[in-house]
Scaffold this motif. Structure first.
Motif, short mmCIF file in Angstrom:
data_model
loop_
_atom_site.label_atom_id
_atom_site.label_comp_id
_atom_site.label_asym_id
_atom_site.label_seq_id
_atom_site.Cartn_x
_atom_site.Cartn_y
_atom_site.Cartn_z
N SER A 151 0.62 -1.13 0.06
CA SER A 151 0.00 -0.05 0.07
C SER A 151 0.79 1.08 -0.11
O SER A 151 0.11 2.52 -0.19
CB SER A 151 -0.77 -0.13 1.22
OG SER A 151 -0.20 -0.02 2.40
N VAL A 152 2.31 0.92 0.27
CA VAL A 152 3.15 2.27 0.41
C VAL A 152 3.95 2.22 -1.07
O VAL A 152 3.97 3.31 -1.51
CB VAL A 152 3.98 2.30 1.38
CG1 VAL A 152 4.81 3.45 1.40
CG2 VAL A 152 3.04 2.50 2.71
N TYR A 153 4.55 1.30 -1.31
CA TYR A 153 5.76 0.95 -2.48
C TYR A 153 5.52 -0.39 -3.02
O TYR A 153 5.91 -1.25 -2.08
CB TYR A 153 6.91 1.52 -2.13
CG TYR A 153 7.84 1.60 -3.24
CD1 TYR A 153 7.92 2.99 -4.09
CD2 TYR A 153 8.75 0.51 -3.65
CE1 TYR A 153 8.71 2.90 -4.97
CE2 TYR A 153 9.54 0.76 -4.68
CZ TYR A 153 9.60 2.01 -5.46
OH TYR A 153 10.24 1.93 -6.51
N TYR A 154 4.93 -0.67 -3.92
CA TYR A 154 4.86 -2.22 -4.49
C TYR A 154 6.01 -2.33 -5.07
O TYR A 154 6.33 -1.74 -6.22
CB TYR A 154 3.48 -2.23 -5.33
CG TYR A 154 3.25 -3.93 -5.75
CD1 TYR A 154 2.87 -4.37 -4.66
CD2 TYR A 154 3.75 -4.11 -6.93
CE1 TYR A 154 2.38 -6.00 -5.22
CE2 TYR A 154 3.32 -5.37 -7.37
CZ TYR A 154 2.97 -6.48 -6.38
OH TYR A 154 2.97 -7.53 -6.99
N ILE A 155 6.95 -3.36 -4.41
CA ILE A 155 8.06 -3.44 -5.11
C ILE A 155 8.21 -4.57 -6.19
O ILE A 155 7.42 -5.47 -6.06
CB ILE A 155 9.25 -4.03 -3.88
CG1 ILE A 155 10.68 -4.03 -4.57
CG2 ILE A 155 8.79 -5.54 -3.32
CD1 ILE A 155 11.60 -4.23 -3.31
N HIS A 156 8.67 -4.46 -7.45
CA HIS A 156 8.96 -5.11 -8.53
C HIS A 156 10.10 -6.10 -8.49
O HIS A 156 9.89 -7.35 -8.81
CB HIS A 156 8.71 -4.51 -9.63
CG HIS A 156 7.65 -3.76 -10.05
ND1 HIS A 156 7.43 -2.60 -10.66
CD2 HIS A 156 6.31 -4.01 -9.50
CE1 HIS A 156 6.14 -2.07 -10.71
NE2 HIS A 156 5.33 -2.75 -9.87
N ASN A 157 11.27 -5.36 -8.21
CA ASN A 157 12.26 -6.40 -8.37
C ASN A 157 13.54 -5.54 -7.75
O ASN A 157 13.39 -4.38 -7.38
CB ASN A 157 12.94 -6.64 -9.83
CG ASN A 157 13.22 -5.21 -10.54
OD1 ASN A 157 14.14 -4.55 -10.42
ND2 ASN A 157 12.25 -4.85 -11.33
N ILE A 158 14.62 -6.37 -7.35
CA ILE A 158 15.67 -6.08 -6.45
C ILE A 158 17.03 -6.34 -7.35
O ILE A 158 17.25 -7.22 -7.72
CB ILE A 158 15.77 -6.79 -5.20
CG1 ILE A 158 14.65 -6.37 -4.45
CG2 ILE A 158 17.12 -6.28 -4.37
CD1 ILE A 158 14.61 -7.01 -2.82
N GLU A 159 17.71 -5.24 -7.34
CA GLU A 159 19.10 -5.10 -8.32
C GLU A 159 20.19 -5.16 -7.51
O GLU A 159 20.32 -4.25 -6.50
CB GLU A 159 19.13 -4.14 -9.38
CG GLU A 159 18.08 -4.25 -10.48
CD GLU A 159 17.95 -3.07 -11.29
OE1 GLU A 159 19.19 -2.45 -11.41
OE2 GLU A 159 17.18 -2.83 -11.99
#
Length: 490
Positions: free
Chosen positions: A126-134
């Motif tokens: 609900s704050v920051y929907y994370i897609h991927n981590i590099e």
């Protein structure tokens, strides 16, 4: 000479465009280069046709510059890289500027594969929907979709990461070239240092020594400006007193400028050193002063306040010193040698602001056939204007570069910085005194270090103040138009 200047300007312009924007726009480099070079080519053609004795009309300078800047911006935006490109290639900001000075390689434990789940849990959907981590050598980049305001997102994510990982990381929030904000975790090397080491960020003894050394060098130069030769100084040291007004005036301006930075840093609890002066036994007697920041800047509001405090503080003390010095200066006949850097025959029309201040101070004594033999205090005040203008140049890590970064974001600041360097080169065709500074700006990197929260925008009051600072820069560096000179009768 004109052909050689245009050749050097063309080469420098092409290299600047190629190095700064080639990776973030699909518009051909040669086309952007041609648009930026058009005003210079027009003025060069005028000079070849009519010579340097006949200055070009103002519309020939103003309108091509405005049209070409708008066209450059449109071409840049038209060819700007798509989100797909920025996902496949490392972004310039992410790869260059997230490595903060506080993030030097030290034995700080990186995130292990087993900790990735903990990291993902720090990003509520609900704050920051994370897609991927590099994973990078000195940073962990977390990309996703923001679902609230930038301020709330940064505060929440930062609090979650600190609760999960302690003080192991600095949390940086940046905006990518695709317009989407992303988080960067950088090892916090300051946390690995002892409290005693953190407190010893400045050397008062060195600062005092440089202050006294600069007082000596500026006094020597001031005595020479007063008309005394070096051999006279050796035989009669009391002559040095004649150089003290210039020395105290210039050092006061530089000191107040740096004090503005220092006090603002203390207000925002940013660790900073005391001001260090740079003595120089020739030229002006000093190469300026500086302070060093030893901790990251928390947000763009702090970046703006910290950057604008120095030039504004210096300008406020410069005005009364310059007016007093001009009142006590001597009116001399205007001749061909009068110009911006001739202190014995300064042409006040070399600067819009200088012309108005000179008319205010000297009144009817100043006419269209007058130049000014500057009093030492007036020399210090005039240099204060130059220092203010140079610091307000919106390029890279100068104060002006920080200001436009805080106002418009790092991506736009890159373009503004590039255009500003080229405009100053163009201005040097009219005001040759600016050529050395234009060359120096070419070597100042355009990339500026981000604030920790580099996404939240400024309020309207700061935006207006920033625009006023840029307007101050313009009226300092631009020569007085003849129409206004006629109204002022100078």
């Amino acid at each position: 000479m004109t052909f050689l200047f245009l050749l050097l300007l063309g080469i420098a312009t092409y290299l600047i465009v190629q190095r700064t924007v080639a990776e973030i726009t699909r518009t051909p480099v040669w086309l952007l280069w041609l648009v930026l070079m058009t005003p210079a080519l027009i003025l060069g053609g005028w000079t070849l046709m009519y010579g340097t004795e006949q200055p070009p009309p103002s519309p020939l300078i103003i309108w091509p510059s405005i049209i070409c800047l708008l066209l450059y911006w449109l071409l840049f935006q038209w060819g700007r890289s798509t989100p797909r490109d920025t996902q496949n290639q490392p972004q310039a900001i992410a790869s260059q500027s997230v490595i903060h000075p506080t993030a030097e390689p030290v034995p700080v434990r990186p995130i292990e594969p087993t900790e990735e789940t903990q990291l993902r849990n720090c990003f509520p959907w609900s704050v920051y929907y994370i897609h991927n981590i590099e994973y990078r050598p000195q940073a962990v980049i977390c990309r996703g979709q923001i679902r609230t305001t930038p301020t709330q997102a940064y505060q929440k994510i930062k609090a979650n990461i600190e609760a999960e990982f302690g003080d192991r990381f600095l949390v940086i929030f940046q905006e990518g070239f695709n317009g989407k904000p992303f988080f960067v975790l950088v090892p916090n090397t300051q946390a690995a240092k002892s409290t005693r080491e953190q407190e010893q960020i400045t050397r008062p003894g060195l600062a005092l020594f440089l202050l006294l050394a600069t007082l000596v060098t500026t006094t020597l130069v001031g005595a020479q400006m007063a008309g005394f030769k070096p051999e006279e100084l050796a035989s009669n040291p009391s002559i040095l007193w004649q150089g003290l007004p210039y020395a105290l005036g210039l050092m006061t301006i530089l000191g107040i400028h740096e004090l503005g930075h220092y006090l603002t840093a203390r207000y925002y609890k940013i660790r900073a050193t005391l001001p260090y002066f740079i003595p120089l036994p020739v030229f002006l007697g000093t190469f300026g002063a500086f302070i060093q920041m030893r901790s990251p800047i928390p947000h763009r509001k702090a970046l703006f306040d910290l950057s604008i405090a120095g030039p504004l503080a210096g300008f406020v003390i410069t005005l009364p010193l310059l007016i007093w010095g001009l009142v006590n200066s001597e009116i001399v006949p205007l001749n061909e040698e009068a110009g911006l850097l001739n202190r014995e025959a300064l042409n006040p029309k070399s600067s819009i602001l200088l012309a108005f201040i000179s008319k205010l101070a000297l009144g009817s004594e100043l006419t269209s056939t007058s130049a000014i033999n500057l009093h030492p205090i007036a020399i210090a005040g005039f240099l204060g204007l130059i220092v203010t203008a140079l610091n307000l140049m919106p390029v890279g890590q100068l104060d002006g570069g920080h200001i436009v970064h805080a106002m418009f974001g790092q991506k736009s600041a890159l373009v503004i910085g590039q255009v500003s360097r080229l405009l100053l080169l163009l201005l040097s065709l009219v005001q040759q005194a600016f050529l050395p500074w234009a060359i120096i700006l070419l070597f100042i990197p355009l990339i500026d270090e981000p604030a920790l929260n580099d996404v939240t925008e400024l309020d309207n009051k700061r935006d207006i103040l920033g625009l006023m600072a840029m307007a101050l820069l313009i009226i300092i560096v631009l020569p007085l138009p003849q129409a206004i000179a006629n109204l002022l009768q100078i």
